[in-house]
Design a protein around this motif. Structure first.
Motif, PDB file in Angstrom:
ATOM      1  N   THR A 137      -2.387   0.139   1.756  1.00 40.90           N
ATOM      2  CA  THR A 137      -1.140   1.221   1.820  1.00 40.90           C
ATOM      3  C   THR A 137      -1.250   1.965   3.273  1.00 40.90           C
ATOM      4  N   LEU A 138      -0.280   1.674   4.122  1.00 37.09           N
ATOM      5  CA  LEU A 138      -0.325   2.315   5.414  1.00 37.09           C
ATOM      6  C   LEU A 138       0.358   3.834   5.088  1.00 37.09           C
ATOM      7  N   LYS A 139      -0.533   4.663   5.960  1.00 32.41           N
ATOM      8  CA  LYS A 139      -0.074   5.998   5.724  1.00 32.41           C
ATOM      9  C   LYS A 139       0.069   6.962   7.125  1.00 32.41           C
ATOM     10  N   GLY A 186      -3.572   6.534   8.793  1.00 34.10           N
ATOM     11  CA  GLY A 186      -4.594   5.937   7.832  1.00 34.10           C
ATOM     12  C   GLY A 186      -4.502   4.473   7.036  1.00 34.10           C
ATOM     13  N   ALA A 187      -5.151   4.087   6.303  1.00 33.75           N
ATOM     14  CA  ALA A 187      -4.852   3.054   5.391  1.00 33.75           C
ATOM     15  C   ALA A 187      -5.940   3.045   4.055  1.00 33.75           C
ATOM     16  N   ASP A 188      -5.293   2.764   2.993  1.00 32.32           N
ATOM     17  CA  ASP A 188      -6.212   2.333   1.976  1.00 32.32           C
ATOM     18  C   ASP A 188      -6.249   0.909   1.532  1.00 32.32           C
ATOM     19  N   TYR A 189      -7.224   0.393   1.064  1.00 34.97           N
ATOM     20  CA  TYR A 189      -7.434  -0.868   0.468  1.00 34.97           C
ATOM     21  C   TYR A 189      -7.824  -0.798  -0.899  1.00 34.97           C
ATOM     22  N   LYS A 190      -7.006  -1.257  -1.828  1.00 35.91           N
ATOM     23  CA  LYS A 190      -7.297  -1.237  -3.384  1.00 35.91           C
ATOM     24  C   LYS A 190      -8.399  -2.312  -3.708  1.00 35.91           C
ATOM     25  N   LEU A 191      -9.600  -1.762  -4.181  1.00 37.45           N
ATOM     26  CA  LEU A 191     -10.527  -2.702  -4.508  1.00 37.45           C
ATOM     27  C   LEU A 191     -10.165  -3.001  -6.121  1.00 37.45           C
ATOM     28  N   ALA A 192     -10.106  -1.980  -6.935  1.00 36.52           N
ATOM     29  CA  ALA A 192      -9.818  -2.116  -8.298  1.00 36.52           C
ATOM     30  C   ALA A 192      -8.950  -0.747  -8.732  1.00 36.52           C
ATOM     31  N   LYS A 193      -8.872  -0.711 -10.158  1.00 33.44           N
ATOM     32  CA  LYS A 193      -7.782   0.331 -10.603  1.00 33.44           C
ATOM     33  C   LYS A 193      -8.246   1.809 -10.254  1.00 33.44           C
ATOM     34  N   ASN A 194      -9.515   2.023 -10.354  1.00 25.76           N
ATOM     35  CA  ASN A 194      -9.970   3.277  -9.843  1.00 25.76           C
ATOM     36  C   ASN A 194     -10.748   3.447  -8.496  1.00 25.76           C
ATOM     37  N   THR A 195     -10.896   2.404  -7.716  1.00 21.94           N
ATOM     38  CA  THR A 195     -11.661   2.148  -6.643  1.00 21.94           C
ATOM     39  C   THR A 195     -10.958   1.847  -5.360  1.00 21.94           C
ATOM     40  N   LYS A 196     -11.001   2.552  -4.233  1.00 15.01           N
ATOM     41  CA  LYS A 196     -10.202   1.985  -2.935  1.00 15.01           C
ATOM     42  C   LYS A 196     -11.294   2.309  -1.842  1.00 15.01           C
ATOM     43  N   LEU A 197     -11.128   1.512  -0.754  1.00 14.01           N
ATOM     44  CA  LEU A 197     -11.440   1.743   0.659  1.00 14.01           C
ATOM     45  C   LEU A 197     -10.596   2.526   1.338  1.00 14.01           C
TER      46      LEU A 197
END
Length: 219
Positions: free
Chosen positions: A160-162, A182-193
């Motif tokens: 997700t780009l922000k 910024g940017a988010d990378y989803k690792l799992a349902k409750n976890t992100k980088l």
């Protein structure tokens, strides 16, 4: 735990009533607009009104055709907020799951020494989520500020780009701005980088720059 919302209450066809420590209606009125909440670019860096107050009485009405009313009263026992109040009218779903738009208008009256008016809107255009906020505030000693904030996010598979821009124009020509990517990378349902870069341009104080990376786990 003491820094979080802590309250007891009742909920029914009349709406809900909460007693204890809680976010004011003005703070709740931002919905999910602030894409970097609790990080360096949190809107509280330039705007007043992001308050979680003790000794409050909060009422939120049921929803009528998507509209909802809320009020917060801070009792005289609360420090720096004797008899203060906060009101808001909401429309839509702040998570943008039940509706494609969220909007609100909120007012603080003498909360921590500030009178504030805030209007917020956020909506989905396809996959893009756009948002905007306008705020006017005046301190108890008469210092005024007018500002606005815009945000945008775009999901791309697991990324997700922000982006977010905020401006606060104070009396006397003191202008402060914040710009964040910024940017988010989803690792799992409750976890992100996540990673982000924030730059503050301050007229009357030192400019600031932040570059960060981290991991977030919700439980």
């Amino acid at each position: 735990i003491t820094d979080r919302n802590q309250y007891i209450g009742l909920k029914g066809n009349f709406g809900e009533v909460l007693l204890g420590k809680n976010d004011t209606m003005l703070k709740q009125s931002q919905g999910k607009l602030d894409l970097f909440s609790d990080l360096n670019a949190d809107i509280k860096s330039l705007f007043k009104g992001e308050n979680r107050m003790s000794d409050t009485i909060t009422y939120k009405s049921p929803k009528f055709n998507g509209f909802q009313f809320g009020a917060t009263y801070i009792t005289e026992d609360a420090i720096d907020a004797a008899g203060a109040s906060s009101f808001a009218v909401f429309y839509g779903d702040k998570k943008l799951k039940k509706s494609n738009i969220f909007a609100s208008v909120a007012i603080d009256s003498d909360v921590k020494g500030y009178d504030i008016t805030r209007a917020t809107v956020q909506g989905k255009l396809g996959k893009v989520v756009l948002g905007a906020m306008v705020q006017s505030q005046e301190s108890s000693d008469g210092i005024e500020m007018d500002g606005y904030m815009v945000s945008l996010k775009y999901p791309l598979n697991k990324i997700t780009l922000k982006g977010q821009y905020q401006l606060a124009d104070h009396d006397g020509g003191d202008e402060k701005t914040a710009f964040t990517l910024g940017a988010d990378y989803k690792l799992a349902k409750n976890t992100k980088l996540y990673t982000f870069y924030t730059t503050f341009d301050m007229d009357s104080s030192d400019d600031q720059d932040y570059l960060a990376a981290g991991i977030e786990y919700k439980f």
